[in-house]
Design a protein around this motif. Structure first.
Motif, PDB file in Angstrom:
ATOM      1  N   ALA A 186    -118.368 -15.513  77.135  1.00  0.00           N
ATOM      2  CA  ALA A 186    -118.184 -15.367  78.586  1.00  0.00           C
ATOM      3  C   ALA A 186    -116.837 -14.774  78.973  1.00  0.00           C
ATOM      4  N   ASP A 187    -115.835 -14.883  78.110  1.00  0.00           N
ATOM      5  CA  ASP A 187    -114.480 -14.479  78.484  1.00  0.00           C
ATOM      6  C   ASP A 187    -114.003 -13.273  77.687  1.00  0.00           C
ATOM      7  N   LEU A 188    -113.218 -12.453  78.348  1.00  0.00           N
ATOM      8  CA  LEU A 188    -112.511 -11.372  77.679  1.00  0.00           C
ATOM      9  C   LEU A 188    -111.033 -11.732  77.640  1.00  0.00           C
ATOM     10  N   TYR A 189    -110.361 -11.356  76.573  1.00  0.00           N
ATOM     11  CA  TYR A 189    -108.938 -11.609  76.454  1.00  0.00           C
ATOM     12  C   TYR A 189    -108.234 -10.270  76.288  1.00  0.00           C
ATOM     13  N   PHE A 190    -107.245 -10.008  77.133  1.00  0.00           N
ATOM     14  CA  PHE A 190    -106.479  -8.767  77.071  1.00  0.00           C
ATOM     15  C   PHE A 190    -105.106  -9.072  76.499  1.00  0.00           C
ATOM     16  N   ASN A 191    -104.703  -8.333  75.493  1.00  0.00           N
ATOM     17  CA  ASN A 191    -103.396  -8.515  74.884  1.00  0.00           C
ATOM     18  C   ASN A 191    -102.687  -7.167  74.910  1.00  0.00           C
ATOM     19  N   GLU A 192    -101.617  -7.086  75.674  1.00  0.00           N
ATOM     20  CA  GLU A 192    -100.895  -5.825  75.817  1.00  0.00           C
ATOM     21  C   GLU A 192     -99.689  -5.823  74.891  1.00  0.00           C
ATOM     22  N   GLN A 193     -99.572  -4.756  74.121  1.00  0.00           N
ATOM     23  CA  GLN A 193     -98.429  -4.581  73.239  1.00  0.00           C
ATOM     24  C   GLN A 193     -97.630  -3.375  73.707  1.00  0.00           C
ATOM     25  N   ASN A 194     -96.298  -3.451  73.542  1.00  0.00           N
ATOM     26  CA  ASN A 194     -95.423  -2.389  74.038  1.00  0.00           C
ATOM     27  C   ASN A 194     -94.497  -1.878  72.952  1.00  0.00           C
ATOM     28  N   LEU A 195     -94.224  -0.588  73.041  1.00  0.00           N
ATOM     29  CA  LEU A 195     -93.287   0.061  72.133  1.00  0.00           C
ATOM     30  C   LEU A 195     -92.490   1.063  72.949  1.00  0.00           C
ATOM     31  N   ILE A 196     -91.172   0.936  72.921  1.00  0.00           N
ATOM     32  CA  ILE A 196     -90.301   1.886  73.609  1.00  0.00           C
ATOM     33  C   ILE A 196     -89.464   2.593  72.549  1.00  0.00           C
ATOM     34  N   VAL A 197     -89.617   3.913  72.501  1.00  0.00           N
ATOM     35  CA  VAL A 197     -88.922   4.737  71.514  1.00  0.00           C
ATOM     36  C   VAL A 197     -87.940   5.651  72.244  1.00  0.00           C
ATOM     37  N   LEU A 198     -86.721   5.689  71.748  1.00  0.00           N
ATOM     38  CA  LEU A 198     -85.685   6.557  72.310  1.00  0.00           C
ATOM     39  C   LEU A 198     -85.411   7.694  71.334  1.00  0.00           C
ATOM     40  N   PHE A 199     -85.312   8.912  71.855  1.00  0.00           N
ATOM     41  CA  PHE A 199     -84.893  10.056  71.053  1.00  0.00           C
ATOM     42  C   PHE A 199     -83.575  10.536  71.627  1.00  0.00           C
ATOM     43  N   PHE A 200     -82.498  10.404  70.844  1.00  0.00           N
ATOM     44  CA  PHE A 200     -81.162  10.758  71.316  1.00  0.00           C
ATOM     45  C   PHE A 200     -80.375  11.323  70.147  1.00  0.00           C
ATOM     46  N   ARG A 201     -79.762  12.456  70.365  1.00  0.00           N
ATOM     47  CA  ARG A 201     -78.961  13.131  69.337  1.00  0.00           C
ATOM     48  C   ARG A 201     -79.741  13.317  68.042  1.00  0.00           C
ATOM     49  N   ASN A 202     -80.962  13.804  68.197  1.00  0.00           N
ATOM     50  CA  ASN A 202     -81.853  14.124  67.075  1.00  0.00           C
ATOM     51  C   ASN A 202     -82.252  12.928  66.221  1.00  0.00           C
ATOM     52  N   LEU A 203     -82.168  11.726  66.776  1.00  0.00           N
ATOM     53  CA  LEU A 203     -82.610  10.527  66.063  1.00  0.00           C
ATOM     54  C   LEU A 203     -83.526   9.697  66.951  1.00  0.00           C
ATOM     55  N   PHE A 204     -84.564   9.168  66.339  1.00  0.00           N
ATOM     56  CA  PHE A 204     -85.452   8.240  67.022  1.00  0.00           C
ATOM     57  C   PHE A 204     -84.968   6.824  66.758  1.00  0.00           C
ATOM     58  N   SER A 205     -85.128   5.959  67.755  1.00  0.00           N
ATOM     59  CA  SER A 205     -84.875   4.531  67.563  1.00  0.00           C
ATOM     60  C   SER A 205     -85.830   3.757  68.456  1.00  0.00           C
ATOM     61  N   VAL A 206     -86.141   2.546  68.044  1.00  0.00           N
ATOM     62  CA  VAL A 206     -87.032   1.693  68.815  1.00  0.00           C
ATOM     63  C   VAL A 206     -86.175   0.752  69.648  1.00  0.00           C
ATOM     64  N   LEU A 207     -86.332   0.833  70.969  1.00  0.00           N
ATOM     65  CA  LEU A 207     -85.584  -0.041  71.872  1.00  0.00           C
ATOM     66  C   LEU A 207     -86.276  -1.380  72.045  1.00  0.00           C
ATOM     67  N   ASP A 208     -87.614  -1.353  72.029  1.00  0.00           N
ATOM     68  CA  ASP A 208     -88.372  -2.595  72.197  1.00  0.00           C
ATOM     69  C   ASP A 208     -89.709  -2.459  71.499  1.00  0.00           C
ATOM     70  N   CYS A 209     -90.123  -3.529  70.853  1.00  0.00           N
ATOM     71  CA  CYS A 209     -91.423  -3.594  70.194  1.00  0.00           C
ATOM     72  C   CYS A 209     -91.940  -5.015  70.389  1.00  0.00           C
ATOM     73  N   ASN A 210     -93.012  -5.142  71.168  1.00  0.00           N
ATOM     74  CA  ASN A 210     -93.542  -6.457  71.497  1.00  0.00           C
ATOM     75  C   ASN A 210     -95.048  -6.471  71.274  1.00  0.00           C
ATOM     76  N   PRO A 211     -95.528  -7.209  70.275  1.00  0.00           N
ATOM     77  CA  PRO A 211     -94.821  -8.156  69.431  1.00  0.00           C
ATOM     78  C   PRO A 211     -94.021  -7.428  68.349  1.00  0.00           C
ATOM     79  N   HIS A 212     -93.067  -8.135  67.797  1.00  0.00           N
ATOM     80  CA  HIS A 212     -92.260  -7.581  66.721  1.00  0.00           C
ATOM     81  C   HIS A 212     -93.147  -7.318  65.509  1.00  0.00           C
ATOM     82  N   LEU A 213     -93.038  -6.132  64.936  1.00  0.00           N
ATOM     83  CA  LEU A 213     -93.787  -5.782  63.739  1.00  0.00           C
ATOM     84  C   LEU A 213     -92.809  -5.601  62.588  1.00  0.00           C
ATOM     85  N   SER A 214     -93.127  -6.180  61.451  1.00  0.00           N
ATOM     86  CA  SER A 214     -92.170  -6.249  60.344  1.00  0.00           C
ATOM     87  C   SER A 214     -91.802  -4.890  59.754  1.00  0.00           C
ATOM     88  N   ASP A 215     -92.684  -3.906  59.795  1.00  0.00           N
ATOM     89  CA  ASP A 215     -92.419  -2.608  59.163  1.00  0.00           C
ATOM     90  C   ASP A 215     -91.744  -1.598  60.080  1.00  0.00           C
TER      91      ASP A 215
END
Length: 93
Positions: free
Chosen positions: A12-41
């Motif tokens: 009867a129920d649906l469950y929604f789980n939203e995951q977020n990833l924020i990637v910054l590209f600055f000075r020719n390098l990528f970095s992750v500002l936020d990853c929710n949930p945290h992923l080990s790799d």
């Protein structure tokens, strides 16, 4: 990037789980500002991304990792939980 995983908790129920990833590209390098949930790799995958510059491959891989995390029960805070916390904090003040 926001990934929403929809699953059935019961018939009867649906469950929604939203995951977020924020990637910054600055000075020719990528970095992750936020990853929710945290992923080990994440650090390893970002290092590979910076060597290869294959952003679309990185995004596809992270999406797969989010899907795996959702099926294993690793969740993020839902909207209702955040509103509940905010209400509690405002009442406490």
């Amino acid at each position: 990037m926001t990934h929403t995983h929809v699953s059935h908790m019961n018939s009867a129920d649906l469950y929604f789980n939203e995951q977020n990833l924020i990637v910054l590209f600055f000075r020719n390098l990528f970095s992750v500002l936020d990853c929710n949930p945290h992923l080990s790799d994440t650090k390893k995958l970002v290092a590979e991304l910076n060597m290869s510059n294959r952003l679309f491959k990185f995004v596809r891989t992270m999406r797969e990792k989010f899907q795996e995390a959702a099926t294993q029960g690793l969740t993020t805070k839902g909207f209702a939980e955040i509103v509940e916390e905010m209400s509690y904090l405002s009442l406490k003040s």
